[in-house]
Design a protein around this motif. Sequence first.
Motif, PDB file in Angstrom:
ATOM      1  N   ALA A  40       0.847  -1.196   0.000  1.00 43.33           N
ATOM      2  CA  ALA A  40       0.000   0.000   0.000  1.00 43.33           C
ATOM      3  C   ALA A  40       0.881   1.244   0.000  1.00 43.33           C
ATOM      4  O   ALA A  40       1.968   1.253   0.579  1.00 43.33           O
ATOM      5  N   VAL A  41       0.420   2.275  -0.690  1.00 40.94           N
ATOM      6  CA  VAL A  41       1.099   3.564  -0.692  1.00 40.94           C
ATOM      7  C   VAL A  41       0.145   4.612  -0.129  1.00 40.94           C
ATOM      8  O   VAL A  41      -1.064   4.400  -0.064  1.00 40.94           O
ATOM      9  N   SER A  42       0.699   5.743   0.265  1.00 39.25           N
ATOM     10  CA  SER A  42      -0.118   6.777   0.908  1.00 39.25           C
ATOM     11  C   SER A  42      -1.155   7.383  -0.034  1.00 39.25           C
ATOM     12  O   SER A  42      -2.208   7.825   0.390  1.00 39.25           O
ATOM     13  N   GLY A  43      -0.831   7.443  -1.318  1.00 34.27           N
ATOM     14  CA  GLY A  43      -1.733   8.083  -2.273  1.00 34.27           C
ATOM     15  C   GLY A  43      -1.580   9.594  -2.288  1.00 34.27           C
ATOM     16  O   GLY A  43      -2.317  10.292  -2.964  1.00 34.27           O
ATOM     17  N   GLU A  44      -0.604  10.119  -1.558  1.00 29.38           N
ATOM     18  CA  GLU A  44      -0.375  11.559  -1.501  1.00 29.38           C
ATOM     19  C   GLU A  44       0.966  11.887  -2.132  1.00 29.38           C
ATOM     20  O   GLU A  44       1.915  11.118  -2.034  1.00 29.38           O
ATOM     21  N   GLY A  45       1.021  13.036  -2.809  1.00 36.65           N
ATOM     22  CA  GLY A  45       2.270  13.434  -3.431  1.00 36.65           C
ATOM     23  C   GLY A  45       2.176  14.837  -4.002  1.00 36.65           C
ATOM     24  O   GLY A  45       1.254  15.595  -3.678  1.00 36.65           O
ATOM     25  N   ARG A  46       3.118  15.164  -4.883  1.00 37.29           N
ATOM     26  CA  ARG A  46       3.178  16.486  -5.517  1.00 37.29           C
ATOM     27  C   ARG A  46       3.263  16.337  -7.025  1.00 37.29           C
ATOM     28  O   ARG A  46       3.927  15.435  -7.534  1.00 37.29           O
ATOM     29  N   VAL A  47       2.609  17.253  -7.719  1.00 35.65           N
ATOM     30  CA  VAL A  47       2.696  17.296  -9.178  1.00 35.65           C
ATOM     31  C   VAL A  47       4.115  17.721  -9.543  1.00 35.65           C
ATOM     32  O   VAL A  47       4.614  18.731  -9.048  1.00 35.65           O
ATOM     33  N   ILE A  48       4.775  16.937 -10.409  1.00 39.28           N
ATOM     34  CA  ILE A  48       6.118  17.309 -10.858  1.00 39.28           C
ATOM     35  C   ILE A  48       6.146  17.671 -12.338  1.00 39.28           C
ATOM     36  O   ILE A  48       7.107  18.239 -12.824  1.00 39.28           O
ATOM     37  N   SER A  49       5.082  17.340 -13.049  1.00 43.13           N
ATOM     38  CA  SER A  49       4.978  17.683 -14.465  1.00 43.13           C
ATOM     39  C   SER A  49       3.514  17.568 -14.870  1.00 43.13           C
ATOM     40  O   SER A  49       2.756  16.813 -14.266  1.00 43.13           O
ATOM     41  N   LEU A  50       3.112  18.323 -15.878  1.00 43.80           N
ATOM     42  CA  LEU A  50       1.741  18.199 -16.359  1.00 43.80           C
ATOM     43  C   LEU A  50       1.655  18.573 -17.832  1.00 43.80           C
ATOM     44  O   LEU A  50       2.517  19.267 -18.364  1.00 43.80           O
ATOM     45  N   ALA A  51       0.621  18.073 -18.454  1.00 42.11           N
ATOM     46  CA  ALA A  51       0.328  18.395 -19.849  1.00 42.11           C
ATOM     47  C   ALA A  51      -1.162  18.661 -19.963  1.00 42.11           C
ATOM     48  O   ALA A  51      -1.975  17.948 -19.375  1.00 42.11           O
ATOM     49  N   VAL A  52      -1.506  19.688 -20.716  1.00 39.46           N
ATOM     50  CA  VAL A  52      -2.906  20.045 -20.928  1.00 39.46           C
ATOM     51  C   VAL A  52      -3.275  19.688 -22.357  1.00 39.46           C
ATOM     52  O   VAL A  52      -2.569  20.046 -23.299  1.00 39.46           O
ATOM     53  N   SER A  53      -4.366  18.986 -22.499  1.00 38.69           N
ATOM     54  CA  SER A  53      -4.853  18.599 -23.828  1.00 38.69           C
ATOM     55  C   SER A  53      -6.097  19.407 -24.163  1.00 38.69           C
ATOM     56  O   SER A  53      -7.027  19.473 -23.375  1.00 38.69           O
ATOM     57  N   ASP A  54      -6.098  19.992 -25.336  1.00 40.59           N
ATOM     58  CA  ASP A  54      -7.271  20.761 -25.761  1.00 40.59           C
ATOM     59  C   ASP A  54      -8.042  20.052 -26.863  1.00 40.59           C
ATOM     60  O   ASP A  54      -8.887  20.639 -27.518  1.00 40.59           O
ATOM     61  N   ARG A  55      -7.737  18.774 -27.053  1.00 39.30           N
ATOM     62  CA  ARG A  55      -8.512  17.950 -27.985  1.00 39.30           C
ATOM     63  C   ARG A  55      -8.482  16.514 -27.506  1.00 39.30           C
ATOM     64  O   ARG A  55      -7.625  16.120 -26.736  1.00 39.30           O
ATOM     65  N   SER A  56      -9.423  15.750 -27.993  1.00 31.46           N
ATOM     66  CA  SER A  56      -9.533  14.358 -27.582  1.00 31.46           C
ATOM     67  C   SER A  56      -9.432  13.455 -28.803  1.00 31.46           C
ATOM     68  O   SER A  56     -10.060  13.714 -29.827  1.00 31.46           O
ATOM     69  N   LEU A  57      -8.657  12.406 -28.676  1.00 31.14           N
ATOM     70  CA  LEU A  57      -8.560  11.416 -29.750  1.00 31.14           C
ATOM     71  C   LEU A  57      -9.599  10.313 -29.571  1.00 31.14           C
ATOM     72  O   LEU A  57      -9.735   9.448 -30.421  1.00 31.14           O
ATOM     73  N   HIS A  58     -10.317  10.365 -28.472  1.00 32.60           N
ATOM     74  CA  HIS A  58     -11.342   9.358 -28.190  1.00 32.60           C
ATOM     75  C   HIS A  58     -12.626  10.075 -27.806  1.00 32.60           C
ATOM     76  O   HIS A  58     -12.611  10.995 -26.991  1.00 32.60           O
ATOM     77  N   PRO A  59     -13.757   9.671 -28.382  1.00 27.36           N
ATOM     78  CA  PRO A  59     -15.026  10.352 -28.090  1.00 27.36           C
ATOM     79  C   PRO A  59     -15.404  10.363 -26.609  1.00 27.36           C
ATOM     80  O   PRO A  59     -16.110  11.259 -26.152  1.00 27.36           O
TER      81      PRO A  59
END
Length: 123
Positions: A40-59
């Motif tokens: 088991a892990v704590s499930g808590e952490g920090r964002v270290i990188s992110l990407a924003v998508s403005d379109r979807s390849l799947h409906p």
Amino acid sequence: MGGGVAHCRPLKRGRACGLWRQPPRRFCSDGASDDARFEAVSGEGRVISLAVSDRSLHPGWAESIAFAASVVELEEGLRVVAATELDPCAIAVGLRVERRGDDFALVWARPGASDAQAPAGRS
């Protein structure tokens, strides 16, 4: 959510080397051992990188545009890819997050208790 061990999805870890295997795989990438267990892990952490998508390849994701996917470093040191329903402008590197829900295929994150507001400098 609270982040307690009883509420968190276990992740695979080598018994001898202690390395996390995420995504889970049979053999360790370090020593090729198959001796591992789920912990088991704590499930808590920090964002270290992110990407924003403005379109979807799947409906199935079309109604969720724009959405952010992030790499979260958990308190135990391993990194997981997480999706969120937060507005992409509310996410920044360093934001504390915690796992939510029990979706096995995809890790979902939400702001941690100490970071319930949008990060400074973002609107």
